[in-house]
Design a protein around this motif. Structure first.
Motif, PDB file in Angstrom:
ATOM      1  N   LYS A  59       0.213 -55.203 -30.505  1.00 10.41           N
ATOM      2  CA  LYS A  59       1.243 -54.210 -30.816  1.00 10.41           C
ATOM      3  C   LYS A  59       2.293 -54.784 -31.747  1.00 10.41           C
ATOM      4  CE  LYS A  59       1.247 -50.213 -28.870  1.00 10.41           C
ATOM      5  NZ  LYS A  59       1.870 -48.992 -28.463  1.00 10.41           N
ATOM      6  N   ASP A  71      -5.705 -45.934 -26.046  1.00 13.53           N
ATOM      7  CA  ASP A  71      -4.551 -46.371 -25.269  1.00 13.53           C
ATOM      8  C   ASP A  71      -4.359 -45.457 -24.061  1.00 13.53           C
ATOM      9  OD1 ASP A  71      -2.391 -47.799 -24.540  1.00 13.53           O
ATOM     10  OD2 ASP A  71      -1.023 -46.931 -25.997  1.00 13.53           O
ATOM     11  N   SER A  86      -4.211 -51.070 -28.827  1.00 10.93           N
ATOM     12  CA  SER A  86      -2.989 -51.090 -29.620  1.00 10.93           C
ATOM     13  C   SER A  86      -3.164 -50.269 -30.897  1.00 10.93           C
ATOM     14  CB  SER A  86      -2.614 -52.515 -29.972  1.00 10.93           C
ATOM     15  OG  SER A  86      -3.414 -52.970 -31.039  1.00 10.93           O
ATOM     16  N   TYR A 107      -2.973 -56.768 -25.693  1.00  8.80           N
ATOM     17  CA  TYR A 107      -2.406 -55.472 -26.071  1.00  8.80           C
ATOM     18  C   TYR A 107      -0.993 -55.632 -26.616  1.00  8.80           C
ATOM     19  CZ  TYR A 107      -0.315 -50.876 -25.262  1.00  8.80           C
ATOM     20  OH  TYR A 107       0.367 -49.706 -25.387  1.00  8.80           O
ATOM     21  N   TYR A 108      -0.148 -56.356 -25.854  1.00  7.55           N
ATOM     22  CA  TYR A 108       1.228 -56.506 -26.309  1.00  7.55           C
ATOM     23  C   TYR A 108       1.300 -57.361 -27.570  1.00  7.55           C
ATOM     24  CZ  TYR A 108       2.892 -54.013 -22.294  1.00  7.55           C
ATOM     25  OH  TYR A 108       3.122 -53.022 -21.390  1.00  7.55           O
TER      26      TYR A 108
END
Lengths: 256, 248
Positions: free
Chosen positions: B144, B90, B84, B140-141
């Motif tokens: 972010k 990425d 992220s 990851y999300y």
């Protein structure tokens, strides 16, 4: 424009990585200290092309796909159907809640020996284990999707005199579809895992990719094992892409 | 009276299933041996709890699940957070985790058996491989969506990268990480049982196959109940830890 550029860059990077991995594997396999049973990409690719040239793999692929697709379609039918009903009609939802909280934590694979005794080493057993594994993710995702629908949509539909059936079809289904697709994706991945495992554990004779792996493994032919694994992986990937493609078609309003 | 009625209404589906099951047993459509009554299963379950077979095999399985899961967490969380943060990482990792996600990784298990042997190694590695995907993706999300203001103010006050990781990203992502854990842990249980069923000489999956081969269906069902309770307990434990330590 930007997104298509990003997409093609993504594909290029993936391909480069794949090539790097394959060439590294090939190089390592040519050195002496790498065990021979790890085989090499060239050999495995040769076997895969041989698979398709002689056509001996097609019956295995066919029967494996038949099991997974029948299982998956049953999940789509019952999981989504019941999920929508349970989400839309409160009493049905309350009826199913304890079932979900009781049966969902069971690792379904543990039921395989039970089914094997009841139904024997048949496609019935395999499809049943695929169905029980993939049903709950699909059902729960659908239920969440329907319960998360903005109540205003439902009220306005009701207000404009839509029948229950029309509401289900015109409001609930489209609004819950993104979540339903998420559920289907998880279910599809599980379908392939369970197809493979039920064939590995349950079958002593017969056809199917899992059985092919088991058989090749017994003869120490790791190259065939790897080739079959790659075929399974490719199928899993392909069907996921198909589902995503379908999603893009059906849910065109989401990508705007 | 009202309480009983409420109870019945709430658990109507389960009661119906139980009645149906007992109906099948009483009708003797199938031999008792293959389709035991619920009472018998419960009895066997209690008996089974007192045997050492169950616990030694379960111990082995728990060990494999925990090691595989912890490895996945230790490797997966930093990968997710770094993905992220840097677009280079990425780009590098995204194809592996998006394109690799739908591929059934368990299919590689026979290869791992050759590489790591029939013992715990191959199982732990398969569990690790299956668990790391959901952990990386949800980390990851989560990372972010960590508020940029926190990162900027951290950087502004002179936090090093290492400090930023421990003090900003990790706590900020913790809720999502736990979401990933809750997906990964049941998968770990399934994979452990599965791989032990395919080839093993200990562990709860092996125990299941062994019992099944002796055709004692009631024992098999009792073990299934035991594994389910274990999986349920693990999930509860995870929720407890989250609520206790991730209070923000």
């Amino acid at each position: 424009m930007l997104s298509s550029f990003k997409k093609s860059r993504f594909i290029v990077i993936s391909l480069v990585e794949l090539l790097l991995f394959l060439s590294l594997w090939q190089l390592l396999s040519m050195t002496d200290w790498f065990p021979t049973y790890v085989s090499s990409p060239a050999v495995v690719l040769g076997i895969i092309s041989e698979f398709f040239m002689t056509g001996e793999v097609f019956p295995h692929i066919g029967i494996s796909l038949y099991r997974s697709i029948v299982g998956f379609l049953l999940v789509v039918l019952f999981g989504t159907g019941l999920g929508i009903l349970a989400g839309f009609f409160q009493p049905i939802g309350r009826f199913f809640d304890p079932v979900v909280s009781f049966f969902n934590p069971i690792p379904k694979i543990a039921l395989l020996p039970v089914f094997l005794v009841w139904f024997g080493v048949t496609d019935m057993t395999r499809i049943l284990i695929i169905f029980t594994s993939a049903f709950f993710p699909c059902f729960i995702a659908t239920l969440d999707g329907v319960r998360g629908i903005n109540k205003l949509y439902l009220w306005s539909a009701e207000n404009m005199g839509a029948s229950k059936f029309k509401m289900l079809y015109r409001v609930v289904l489209p609004a819950a579809l993104p979540k339903i697709f998420d559920g289907w994706r998880v279910a599809l991945a599980l379908t392939f895992v369970m197809m493979f495992s039920s064939e590995m554990i349950g079958s002593s004779t017969g056809k199917g990719l899992g059985f092919m792996i088991l058989n090749a493994d017994a003869y120490g032919r790791t190259d065939i094992v790897l080739a079959a694994v790659i075929v399974i992986a490719a199928l899993g990937f392909l069907f996921d892409r198909l589902l995503i493609g379908l999603r893009g078609r059906v849910l065109w309003w989401q990508n705007r | 009276m009202k309480a009983i009625k409420k109870f019945i209404v709430k658990y109507l589906a389960l009661i119906l299933i139980a009645l149906l099951w007992q109906g099948f047993v009483l009708a003797e459509l199938f031999p008792r041996q293959l389709f035991p009554g619920l009472g018998e299963i419960l009895l066997v379950f209690v008996e089974l709890l007192a045997t050492s077979d169950l616990w030694t095999n379960m111990g082995v399985t728990i060990y494999r699940i925990l090691i595989g899961f912890l490895l996945a967490a230790i490797v997966g969380i930093p990968i997710g957070i770094q993905m992220s943060r840097s677009s280079f990482i990425d780009d590098l990792m995204q194809p592996i985790f998006t394109a690799g996600y739908p591929i059934p990784r368990v299919a590689l298990y026979p290869i791992f058996v050759l590489l790591f042997g029939l013992g715990s190694g191959s199982k732990i590695f398969t569990i690790f491989l299956e668990c790391i995907f959901p952990i990386v993706v949800s980390t990851y999300y989560g990372a972010k969506s960590v508020n940029h203001l926190y990162v900027w103010s951290g950087q502004n006050m002179g936090a090093t990268d290492r400090k930023l990781f421990w003090k900003v990203f990790l706590p900020g992502t913790m809720p999502s990480i736990f979401t990933g854990f809750r997906i990964a842990l049941p998968i770990g249980v399934v994979i452990a049982v599965l791989t032990e069923m395919i080839s093993s000489n200990n562990g709860i999956g092996y125990f299941l196959v062994y019992l099944s081969a002796t055709l004692s269906q009631s024992k098999v069902l009792a073990v299934v109940i035991f594994i389910s309770l274990f999986g349920y307990g693990l999930d509860r434990l995870l929720l407890y830890v989250r609520n206790r330590y991730v209070y923000w």
